[in-house]
Write an enzyme that holds these catalytic residues in place. Structure first.
Site, PDB file in Angstrom:
ATOM      1  N   GLY A   1      -8.028  32.333 -19.052  1.00 25.60           N
ATOM      2  CA  GLY A   1      -8.247  33.710 -19.514  1.00 25.60           C
ATOM      3  C   GLY A   1      -9.531  34.277 -18.957  1.00 25.60           C
ATOM      4  O   GLY A   1     -10.065  33.766 -17.976  1.00 25.60           O
ATOM      5  N   ASN A   2     -10.028  35.342 -19.549  1.00 23.74           N
ATOM      6  CA  ASN A   2     -11.314  35.896 -19.127  1.00 23.74           C
ATOM      7  C   ASN A   2     -12.023  36.493 -20.336  1.00 23.74           C
ATOM      8  O   ASN A   2     -11.473  36.513 -21.436  1.00 23.74           O
ATOM      9  CB  ASN A   2     -11.129  36.901 -17.990  1.00 23.74           C
ATOM     10  CG  ASN A   2     -10.269  38.069 -18.399  1.00 23.74           C
ATOM     11  OD1 ASN A   2     -10.632  38.848 -19.271  1.00 23.74           O
ATOM     12  ND2 ASN A   2      -9.079  38.187 -17.780  1.00 23.74           N
ATOM     13  N   PHE A   3     -13.240  36.973 -20.109  1.00 25.87           N
ATOM     14  CA  PHE A   3     -14.089  37.373 -21.233  1.00 25.87           C
ATOM     15  C   PHE A   3     -13.862  38.814 -21.709  1.00 25.87           C
ATOM     16  O   PHE A   3     -14.629  39.321 -22.507  1.00 25.87           O
ATOM     17  CB  PHE A   3     -15.570  37.199 -20.856  1.00 25.87           C
ATOM     18  CG  PHE A   3     -15.958  35.757 -20.706  1.00 25.87           C
ATOM     19  CD1 PHE A   3     -15.861  34.898 -21.783  1.00 25.87           C
ATOM     20  CD2 PHE A   3     -16.403  35.271 -19.486  1.00 25.87           C
ATOM     21  CE1 PHE A   3     -16.214  33.564 -21.660  1.00 25.87           C
ATOM     22  CE2 PHE A   3     -16.762  33.938 -19.350  1.00 25.87           C
ATOM     23  CZ  PHE A   3     -16.668  33.081 -20.437  1.00 25.87           C
ATOM     24  N   SER A   4     -12.838  39.480 -21.213  1.00 27.69           N
ATOM     25  CA  SER A   4     -12.624  40.874 -21.636  1.00 27.69           C
ATOM     26  C   SER A   4     -12.395  40.948 -23.152  1.00 27.69           C
ATOM     27  O   SER A   4     -11.673  40.130 -23.722  1.00 27.69           O
ATOM     28  CB  SER A   4     -11.403  41.441 -20.904  1.00 27.69           C
ATOM     29  OG  SER A   4     -11.040  42.659 -21.504  1.00 27.69           O
TER      30      SER A   4
ATOM     31  N   ALA B   1      -8.104  43.533 -17.979  1.00 30.37           N
ATOM     32  CA  ALA B   1      -8.592  42.548 -16.999  1.00 30.37           C
ATOM     33  C   ALA B   1      -7.477  41.522 -16.838  1.00 30.37           C
ATOM     34  O   ALA B   1      -7.404  40.544 -17.582  1.00 30.37           O
ATOM     35  CB  ALA B   1      -9.863  41.898 -17.516  1.00 30.37           C
TER      36      ALA B   1
END
Ligand code: CTP
Length: 405
Positions: free
Chosen positions: A209-212, A277
């Site tokens: 995943g990502n930090f969005s 994102a």
């Protein structure tokens, strides 16, 4: 209600209802509007240019070229805040529906970038004819605003549908349009916003995943709703909810799910803002059971996800406005411009990770807006909700700069 400073082109075409137009001009002028009247040859048989020029205080324009001078229809089309075609005869309606251009009214109509209001007037049989029905449908598809006809006595002596709306009703429709346009400029439009990260599952307990946080996308959804749009938010896993309950929410997890849901919603939307994102790669395979540790190294094979922004750019209709985001760490403007052109977007909102307070996890953002006219507008560091309002202002400008609003 004041129409102070509003510039209105009133086009009068050949119908008996033309005799009512000096009254319409008078109402508009009294409310503070500047009115430029256009009159076709057929219209001039029903109402005199002298009456119209007297009430409007401006010379009435009757043809594209008069004597050896040329009436600049393009300049007039750009000048107007609204164009009203009243009465609009069956003949003019047919021309508007088919893009014909043999008089000043059609020339200004085709050049107009402002909203166009059409008030048809004709006998009931003409009004009900399938070809008229088709023309009415078509001009509405071109985003013109139809002023419904009224029921009553017709010039033929028959009683029925087809009378031009009364000048008072046209006037009140215009004033309420301007009031709404100023407060709710996106009223009547559908908008889609994508937000948040995507999770690409590796196994039942892990993902990439990502930090969005989805904060920017939510703020944009709220700002679009405040501007009057009907908003659907397609969001990846986020903790926050938009405060505005009118925003329709579709929750997804992966890039593939966001692509499928976003494609369906965006096809029906006037505006699509892709603030999510999205993962560019996903695991080639999802393990059915938890991956157990074994060797010192573990290699993952990733494959590309489908790009929603690029897909929407390929199928974009002229009435749709497409906005993408670009999160860059170097050669920011150059890379953002490549995305703008490569993905056929109308606008790119650029975030640079080199800017303090910008990007994931902050309540603030520092953005730069790039448009297809080549403009690059850097904005100050501001809260995400203020940045969202600024983005929506730019979207509104884009919509109003297009004929298709
Ligand atoms: N986007 C999308 N679907 C994807 C990837 C990106 O809709 N699968 C959208 C994003 O929501 C954003 C824009 O495309 O509006 C740009 O995303 P970004 O990841 O910054 O750029 P990429 O085109 O993926 O290019 P790169 O990763 O090489 O910078």
């Amino acid at each position: 209600m004041s129409l102070k400073g509003k510039k209105i082109v009133l086009a009068v075409t050949g119908s008996i209802a033309a005799y009512k137009t000096p009254n319409l001009v008078r109402l508009l002028v009294k409310a503070g509007a500047e009115v430029q009247v256009l009159l076709t040859e057929a219209g001039a048989r029903f109402v005199s240019p002298l009456a119209l020029s007297t009430v409007s205080g401006k010379q009435v324009l009757q043809s594209v070229a008069e004597g050896d001078s040329w009436n600049n229809h393009v300049a007039l089309g750009l000048w107007a805040d609204a164009m009203v075609i009243a009465p609009c005869s069956a003949n003019t309606l047919g021309k508007l529906a088919n893009g014909l251009c043999d008089n000043i009214v059609c020339a200004v109509y085709l050049s107009a970038r402002c909203p166009v209001f059409v008030a048809p007037a004709m006998d009931e049989d003409m009004w009900m004819h399938p070809s008229t029905r088709a023309n009415v449908k078509r001009i509405q598809e071109y985003r013109n605003k139809l002023i419904p006809t009224e029921f009553g006595e017709l010039a033929s002596g028959l009683v029925g549908e087809g009378r031009m709306a009364e000048p008072e009703n046209i006037f009140s429709l215009l004033t309420s349009y301007f009031t709404t346009a100023e407060n709710k400029p996106l009223e009547g439009l559908k908008a889609m916003v994508t937000a948040g990260p995507t999770y690409e599952r590796l196994d039942p307990v892990r993902f990439i995943g990502n930090f969005s946080t989805g904060r920017m996308g939510i703020a944009i959804a709220e700002a679009l709703a405040n501007a009057g749009a009907q908003v659907t938010l397609v969001t990846g896993p986020i903790e926050r909810q938009p405060a505005n309950h009118a925003i329709n929410i579709i929750r997804v997890e992966s890039a593939d799910e966001m692509y499928e849901a976003g494609l369906v919603v965006a096809k029906e939307s006037d505006i699509a803002v892709l603030a999510a994102a999205v993962a560019d790669y996903k695991p080639a395979q999802q393990a059915p059971n938890k991956i157990k540790k074994a060797d010192d190294e573990l290699s993952l094979k990733l494959t590309r996800t489908k790009d929603l922004l690029a897909a929407l750019g390929k199928i974009k209709e002229p009435w749709q406005t497409l906005i993408g985001f670009a999160l860059e760490t170097e050669n920011e403007v150059e890379n953002a411009r490549k995305k703008l052109n490569g993905k056929n977007a109308d606008m790119i909102v650029l975030n640079s990770l080199r800017d303090e307070g910008a990007g994931f996890g902050h309540d603030t953002n520092k953005i730069t807006i790039l448009k297809r006219d080549g403009s690059v507008v850097p904005l100050e560091l501001q809260s995400k909700s203020d940045a969202a309002v600024a983005i929506v202002d730019h979207i509104t400008q884009l919509r109003y700069a297009e004929k298709t609003v």
